[in-house]
Scaffold this active site. Structure first.
Site, mmCIF file in Angstrom:
data_model
loop_
_atom_site.group_PDB
_atom_site.id
_atom_site.type_symbol
_atom_site.label_atom_id
_atom_site.label_comp_id
_atom_site.label_asym_id
_atom_site.label_seq_id
_atom_site.Cartn_x
_atom_site.Cartn_y
_atom_site.Cartn_z
ATOM 1 N N ARG A 1 0.268 6.509 7.327
ATOM 2 C CA ARG A 1 0.151 6.654 5.730
ATOM 3 C C ARG A 1 -0.192 7.854 5.101
ATOM 4 N NH1 ARG A 1 1.084 1.621 3.864
ATOM 5 N NH2 ARG A 1 0.317 -0.312 4.909
ATOM 6 N N VAL B 1 11.065 5.137 8.399
ATOM 7 C CA VAL B 1 10.281 6.449 8.038
ATOM 8 C C VAL B 1 8.710 6.038 7.795
ATOM 9 C CG1 VAL B 1 12.291 7.700 7.285
ATOM 10 C CG2 VAL B 1 11.129 6.371 5.783
ATOM 11 N N LYS C 1 0.854 -1.210 -0.232
ATOM 12 C CA LYS C 1 0.023 -0.132 0.123
ATOM 13 C C LYS C 1 0.888 1.167 0.049
ATOM 14 C CE LYS C 1 -3.298 -2.280 2.824
ATOM 15 N NZ LYS C 1 -3.639 -2.668 4.274
ATOM 16 N N GLY C 2 2.172 1.075 0.292
ATOM 17 C CA GLY C 2 2.971 2.289 0.511
ATOM 18 C C GLY C 2 3.414 3.326 -0.608
ATOM 19 N N ASP D 1 15.048 -0.467 0.299
ATOM 20 C CA ASP D 1 15.821 -0.741 1.384
ATOM 21 C C ASP D 1 16.801 -1.652 1.249
ATOM 22 O OD1 ASP D 1 16.986 -1.069 3.925
ATOM 23 O OD2 ASP D 1 14.989 -1.855 4.803
ATOM 24 N N ASP E 1 7.385 2.575 -2.806
ATOM 25 C CA ASP E 1 7.661 3.872 -2.086
ATOM 26 C C ASP E 1 9.114 3.887 -1.670
ATOM 27 O OD1 ASP E 1 7.537 1.539 -0.425
ATOM 28 O OD2 ASP E 1 6.135 2.210 1.128
HETATM 29 P P1 5GP Z 1 13.201 -4.013 0.641
HETATM 30 O O1 5GP Z 1 12.648 -5.042 -0.297
HETATM 31 O O2 5GP Z 1 13.941 -3.165 -0.670
HETATM 32 O O3 5GP Z 1 14.189 -4.320 1.716
HETATM 33 O O4 5GP Z 1 12.141 -3.006 1.336
HETATM 34 C C1 5GP Z 1 11.327 -2.319 0.596
HETATM 35 C C2 5GP Z 1 9.923 -2.372 1.347
HETATM 36 O O5 5GP Z 1 10.058 -2.386 2.572
HETATM 37 C C3 5GP Z 1 9.128 -1.185 1.104
HETATM 38 O O6 5GP Z 1 8.198 -1.379 -0.081
HETATM 39 C C4 5GP Z 1 8.313 -0.814 2.148
HETATM 40 O O7 5GP Z 1 7.129 -1.549 2.261
HETATM 41 C C5 5GP Z 1 9.487 -1.302 3.143
HETATM 42 N N1 5GP Z 1 10.219 -0.375 3.960
HETATM 43 C C6 5GP Z 1 11.407 -0.344 3.856
HETATM 44 N N2 5GP Z 1 11.991 0.655 4.416
HETATM 45 C C7 5GP Z 1 11.020 1.354 5.173
HETATM 46 C C8 5GP Z 1 10.835 2.381 6.239
HETATM 47 O O8 5GP Z 1 11.625 2.954 6.489
HETATM 48 N N3 5GP Z 1 9.284 2.612 6.535
HETATM 49 C C9 5GP Z 1 8.620 1.729 6.142
HETATM 50 N N4 5GP Z 1 7.055 2.230 6.512
HETATM 51 N N5 5GP Z 1 8.513 0.936 5.187
HETATM 52 C C10 5GP Z 1 9.640 0.650 4.893
HETATM 53 MG MG MG Z 2 6.260 -2.358 0.373
#
Ligand code: 5GP
Ligand code: MG
Length: 177
Positions: free
Chosen positions: A162, A150, A45-46, A103, A100
């Protein structure tokens, strides 16, 4: 809700200007590459708020697909597994994949691969925020940010925050471990 935010990282005006700029840049790239129609795949949903603002700056034909991808299960740490609810119909389509925040990069790389396997003609990636944790980076990035958890402008903690119009860091006292 505001007192749960320790500091504002990116305020509303700055976000809106940057989103408009990114969308114009993306559109110019499409024109340069002869792409007239784009299928915008939005990761729920982000990315909902970011994508909704982004597409309003595009003066071209688009289709919208919503996909639910989650790796955080509502907490503050990635579970390491990306769960997708469906694969949208992207056969022979030029796709813009919007999330969104980047990471570990697992979500973007996993979903991008799935869309290419589903027959997408091309997949361009776009994120609002990049924590610069992984070597992978998207084709379009709104802001590089410090490696902090964040919320706001679509991003949640346990389903909340959100609707904040800015991106901010949550007060540690609001995080349950
Ligand atoms: P990745 O797969 O790149 O490790 O993580 C990406 C997903 O993790 C994003 O779509 C998001 O949903 C979540 N995410 C990563 N960092 C954050 C953060 O700092 N805050 C929030 N709310 N979600 C995050
Ligand atoms: Mg996500």
């Amino acid at each position: 809700m505001k007192r749960d935010i320790q500091k504002i990282l990116i305020d509303e005006d700055v976000i809106h200007k940057r989103v408009a700029h990114l969308a114009r840049q993306f559109q110019r790239d499409c024109i340069d590459n002869g792409i007239e129609t784009v299928t915008v795949v939005i990761l729920l949903k982000g990315a909902l708020l970011f994508a909704a603002d982004f597409v309003r700056h595009l003066d071209m034909k688009i289709q919208v697909e919503l996909v639910n991808a989650s790796s955080y299960n509502g907490g503050t740490k990635s579970s390491g597994v990306v769960a997708l609810d469906r694969t949208p119909d992207v056969l022979n389509k030029d796709v813009l994949l919007i999330d969104d925040i980047l990471d570990t990069g697992l979500t973007m790389t996993t979903v991008r691969k799935q869309l290419l396997e589903a027959g997408a003609a091309s997949v361009t990636t776009c994120v609002l925020l990049d924590k610069r944790v992984s070597d992978y980076s998207c084709d379009f990035t709104g802001f590089d940010i410090p490696n902090e958890f964040v919320v706001g402008y679509g991003l949640d903690y346990q389903g909340h925050y959100r609707n904040l119009p800015y991106v901010g860091v949550l007060n540690p006292s609001c995080i349950s471990i």
